[in-house]
Enzyme design. Structure first.
Site, PDB file in Angstrom:
ATOM      1  N   GLY A 172       0.846  -1.194   0.000  1.00  0.00           N
ATOM      2  CA  GLY A 172       0.000   0.000   0.000  1.00  0.00           C
ATOM      3  C   GLY A 172       0.874   1.235   0.000  1.00  0.00           C
ATOM      4  O   GLY A 172       2.056   1.160   0.358  1.00  0.00           O
ATOM      5  N   CYS A 212       5.140  -6.116   1.666  1.00  0.00           N
ATOM      6  CA  CYS A 212       5.456  -4.690   1.799  1.00  0.00           C
ATOM      7  C   CYS A 212       4.643  -4.040   2.928  1.00  0.00           C
ATOM      8  O   CYS A 212       4.902  -4.326   4.093  1.00  0.00           O
ATOM      9  CB  CYS A 212       5.241  -4.010   0.451  1.00  0.00           C
ATOM     10  N   TYR A 213       3.638  -3.238   2.622  1.00  0.00           N
ATOM     11  CA  TYR A 213       2.823  -2.666   3.704  1.00  0.00           C
ATOM     12  C   TYR A 213       2.220  -3.791   4.564  1.00  0.00           C
ATOM     13  O   TYR A 213       2.126  -3.669   5.788  1.00  0.00           O
ATOM     14  CB  TYR A 213       1.707  -1.785   3.116  1.00  0.00           C
ATOM     15  N   HIS A 244       8.196  -7.098  -3.524  1.00  0.00           N
ATOM     16  CA  HIS A 244       6.943  -7.493  -4.199  1.00  0.00           C
ATOM     17  C   HIS A 244       7.139  -8.768  -5.021  1.00  0.00           C
ATOM     18  O   HIS A 244       7.623  -8.696  -6.146  1.00  0.00           O
ATOM     19  CB  HIS A 244       6.463  -6.353  -5.099  1.00  0.00           C
ATOM     20  N   GLU A 276       4.966 -10.398  -6.501  1.00  0.00           N
ATOM     21  CA  GLU A 276       3.980 -10.496  -7.579  1.00  0.00           C
ATOM     22  C   GLU A 276       4.425  -9.836  -8.878  1.00  0.00           C
ATOM     23  O   GLU A 276       3.819 -10.041  -9.917  1.00  0.00           O
ATOM     24  CB  GLU A 276       2.625  -9.908  -7.113  1.00  0.00           C
ATOM     25  N   SER A 290     -24.079  -8.633 -27.602  1.00  0.00           N
ATOM     26  CA  SER A 290     -23.473  -7.646 -28.502  1.00  0.00           C
ATOM     27  C   SER A 290     -22.583  -8.349 -29.525  1.00  0.00           C
ATOM     28  O   SER A 290     -22.326  -7.819 -30.604  1.00  0.00           O
ATOM     29  CB  SER A 290     -22.610  -6.682 -27.690  1.00  0.00           C
ATOM     30  N   GLY A 291     -22.113  -9.541 -29.175  1.00  0.00           N
ATOM     31  CA  GLY A 291     -21.150 -10.210 -30.050  1.00  0.00           C
ATOM     32  C   GLY A 291     -19.737 -10.061 -29.528  1.00  0.00           C
ATOM     33  O   GLY A 291     -18.812 -10.648 -30.057  1.00  0.00           O
ATOM     34  N   GLY A 292     -19.569  -9.278 -28.472  1.00  0.00           N
ATOM     35  CA  GLY A 292     -18.260  -9.162 -27.825  1.00  0.00           C
ATOM     36  C   GLY A 292     -17.935 -10.466 -27.099  1.00  0.00           C
ATOM     37  O   GLY A 292     -18.839 -11.269 -26.827  1.00  0.00           O
ATOM     38  N   VAL A 293     -16.666 -10.659 -26.790  1.00  0.00           N
ATOM     39  CA  VAL A 293     -16.247 -11.929 -26.197  1.00  0.00           C
ATOM     40  C   VAL A 293     -16.962 -12.185 -24.862  1.00  0.00           C
ATOM     41  O   VAL A 293     -17.504 -13.266 -24.631  1.00  0.00           O
ATOM     42  CB  VAL A 293     -14.709 -11.948 -25.984  1.00  0.00           C
ATOM     43  N   ASP A 294     -17.019 -11.157 -24.006  1.00  0.00           N
ATOM     44  CA  ASP A 294     -17.538 -11.385 -22.652  1.00  0.00           C
ATOM     45  C   ASP A 294     -19.020 -11.776 -22.663  1.00  0.00           C
ATOM     46  O   ASP A 294     -19.418 -12.748 -22.022  1.00  0.00           O
ATOM     47  CB  ASP A 294     -17.324 -10.143 -21.776  1.00  0.00           C
ATOM     48  N   SER A 295     -19.837 -11.003 -23.389  1.00  0.00           N
ATOM     49  CA  SER A 295     -21.268 -11.327 -23.368  1.00  0.00           C
ATOM     50  C   SER A 295     -21.527 -12.635 -24.118  1.00  0.00           C
ATOM     51  O   SER A 295     -22.428 -13.392 -23.764  1.00  0.00           O
ATOM     52  CB  SER A 295     -22.112 -10.180 -23.938  1.00  0.00           C
ATOM     53  N   SER A 296     -20.727 -12.925 -25.131  1.00  0.00           N
ATOM     54  CA  SER A 296     -20.942 -14.162 -25.894  1.00  0.00           C
ATOM     55  C   SER A 296     -20.614 -15.383 -25.049  1.00  0.00           C
ATOM     56  O   SER A 296     -21.377 -16.354 -25.019  1.00  0.00           O
ATOM     57  CB  SER A 296     -20.062 -14.185 -27.144  1.00  0.00           C
ATOM     58  N   LYS A 351     -10.021 -10.907 -18.129  1.00  0.00           N
ATOM     59  CA  LYS A 351     -10.360 -11.145 -19.536  1.00  0.00           C
ATOM     60  C   LYS A 351      -9.759 -12.457 -20.082  1.00  0.00           C
ATOM     61  O   LYS A 351     -10.456 -13.216 -20.751  1.00  0.00           O
ATOM     62  CB  LYS A 351      -9.849  -9.968 -20.371  1.00  0.00           C
TER      63      LYS A 351
END
Ligand code: XMP
Length: 513
Positions: free
Chosen positions: A56, A83-84, A170, A172, A224-230, A369
């Site tokens: 943080g 870290c924090y 860190h 990560e 919509s045809g986008g990846v997420d909604s499809s 994603k």
């Protein structure tokens, strides 16, 4: 339902918190980020296999420095502070911390002093990434010093009995060379995770959950045809079949042939109940003469709700609406200035659920994603579909600068189609996060044959990015760029010049409007 292993990440406001979640999930262990103030009752209910305390920006001594519920240390669950998070552990267990005058930032060499489960198999000397102000001066009672660096003599600590560990650097970030090994050690040596979180197990779990939730009700999906909604639609269809009703609203601002392709794919390959609404006339008449980008967005959003609402009332017994919301959109991030926690939400069809009194189903609320892409692959969606670039809700409206007309849409669709096809045929489409053509509101002079022309300019945009938050312009092979430019100018009527956008984000944005 199977209770999967879960790592809880408590966020103290570090810019790297999402990366921690990514690293954990890359090891096939599910993780969730919650604010540092997440209550102990909620944590008990979640029943995490381990807890990671993030870094943080604040000093542990700052007024209003973020704290977690100290009861987490009584759960008997392994805890790793970064870290924090390390400073928070030290201060809770009454060690001593010193506020350094200068922040240590960048690479450092970490030396292991002592064997520990967390550092098993890690090189005795390795490069780590530091970004901290506070320094541990004295370890708390019961803790051991496992490693040091030149500027941080107490750089890694542990209390094996309490299963509490901390590192100053860190793990990560990729600059910490042994970072993923350290995170894996925490997950597998200390938390004893099995690492069984896979796209297939996610799908199986979600299908059960969705079936239980929906019962015999109907579900609506704006496809919509986008990846997420499809991918969301295919997943829900697997769970409840014909109780899912998809509506595809064509606003006339899609890429060339896009609407038809979407309809074909979903109807032929998936037998989804899918209604196609050609609302382009209505959208375009409302957009006529409008140049301001935010006004365009508002008009498109409102018209979408109107059209969708009219259609969805025809579906009986519909109680739920599917949205392809992703994790970065809903993540609760810590506001470091005040006590308040800000929640960023972005809904493609914002306003719909309230207006229509629908309950939301967001199966990917916890996913990134590329994880949704992995789910899509597992569900059998074709690779070229899965890898498609993101496309904004308002579509070409924000890529036609100034007002929108049917002629301008046609010009842009043709140029964009040539551009995207060339990216595919040159095998570089997947190297690019997002690519598109923009129609500029200026005419320039050209010469074609013996004639002077005075026509439009097309700008090409191609960026690399991991999340769309920052982006760099894509370094094209110049021969490919030349081929694209020639093809567009030769084949698209009304275009006599092509330019390439070499701005990064920030300070520019990906879209031009
Ligand atoms: P910017 O242009 O802000 O874009 O750098 C970042 C990402 O967001 C997409 N974008 C939108 N998506 N509605 C959307 O659904 C919008 O109004 C919108 N504006 C930008 C953009 O395509 C990029 O992926």
């Amino acid at each position: 339902m199977t209770q999967h292993e879960k790592i809880l990440i408590l966020d103290f406001g570090s810019q790297y918190t999402q990366l921690i979640a990514r690293r954990v999930r890359e090891s096939s262990v599910y993780s969730e980020i919650h604010p540092h103030s997440y209550g102990i009752d909620a944590i008990k209910l979640m029943n995490p296999t381990g807890i990671i305390l993030s870094g943080g920006p604040m000093s542990i001594y700052d007024e209003g420095a973020p704290k977690a519920d100290e009861a987490i240390f009584d759960l008997g669950v392994p805890i790793l502070g970064i870290c924090y998070g390390l400073c928070y552990i030290t201060s809770t267990f009454k060690g001593k911390i010193e506020s350094a005058d200068d922040r240590e930032y960048g690479k450092a060499t970490f030396n292991i002093n002592k064997d520990s489960n967390l550092l098993a198999g890690v090189d005795e000397k390795s490069t780590v990434w530091m970004s901290h102000g506070d320094l541990i001066q004295e370890v708390p009672d019961g803790f051991e010093i496992d490693g040091s660096s030149e500027n941080s003599p107490i750089c890694a600590i542990s209390n094996v009995e309490k299963k509490v560990y901390g590192v100053q650097f860190h793990p990560e970030v990729t600059h910490t060379v042994e970072g993923s090994k350290i995170i894996k050690n925490f997950l597998f040596n200390i938390c004893e995770c099995k690492g069984d979180w896979t796209p297939a197990s996610f799908i199986e779990e979600k299908i059960k959950e969705i079936k239980n939730l929906i019962g015999d009700k109907n579900v609506i999906c704006a496809l919509s045809g986008g990846v997420d909604s499809s991918v969301a639609a295919i997943l829900i269809h697997r769970a409840i079949g014909d109780q899912l009703h998809c509506i595809h609203v064509d606003h006339g601002l899609m890429r060339k042939n896009e609407s038809a392709l979407i309809m074909k794919m979903f109807e032929e390959s998936y037998s989804l109940k899918l209604t196609h609404i050609d609302a382009s006339k209505s959208f375009l008449s409302k957009l006529a003469g409008v140049s301001d980008p935010e006004k365009k967005r508002k008009i498109i959003g409102n018209t979408f709700i109107e059209v969708f609402d009219n259609e969805s009332v025809k579906i009986p017994n519909a109680d739920f609406l599917v949205q392809g919301t992703l994790y970065p959109d809903v993540i609760e991030s810590v506001s470091v200035k005040g006590a308040s926690v800000t929640i960023k939400t972005h809904h493609n069809v914002g306003g719909l659920p309230e207006k229509m009194n629908l309950k939301l189903i967001e199966p990917f609320r916890e996913l990134f994603k590329d994880e949704v892409r992995a789910i899509g692959r597992e569900l059998g969606l074709p690779e070229e579909f899965i890898e498609r670039h993101p496309f904004p809700g308002p579509g070409l409206a924000v890529r036609i600068l100034s007002d929108i007309t049917e002629d301008k849409i046609k010009v842009l669709q043709e140029a964009d189609d040539i551009y995207i096809n060339e990216l595919h045929s040159n095998g570089i489409y997947n190297e690019i996060w997002q690519a598109f053509a923009v129609l500029l509101p200026v005419q320039t002079v050209g010469v074609m044959g013996d004639f002077r022309t005075y026509e439009n300019v097309i700008a090409l945009r191609a960026v690399t990015s991991t999340d769309g938050m920052t982006a760099d312009w894509y370094r094209f092979d110049l021969d490919i760029l030349e081929k694209i430019s020639n093809k567009i100018i030769r084949s698209v009527r009304g275009v006599n010049r092509v330019v390439y956008d070499i701005s990064s984000k920030p300070p520019s944005t990906i879209e031009w409007e």
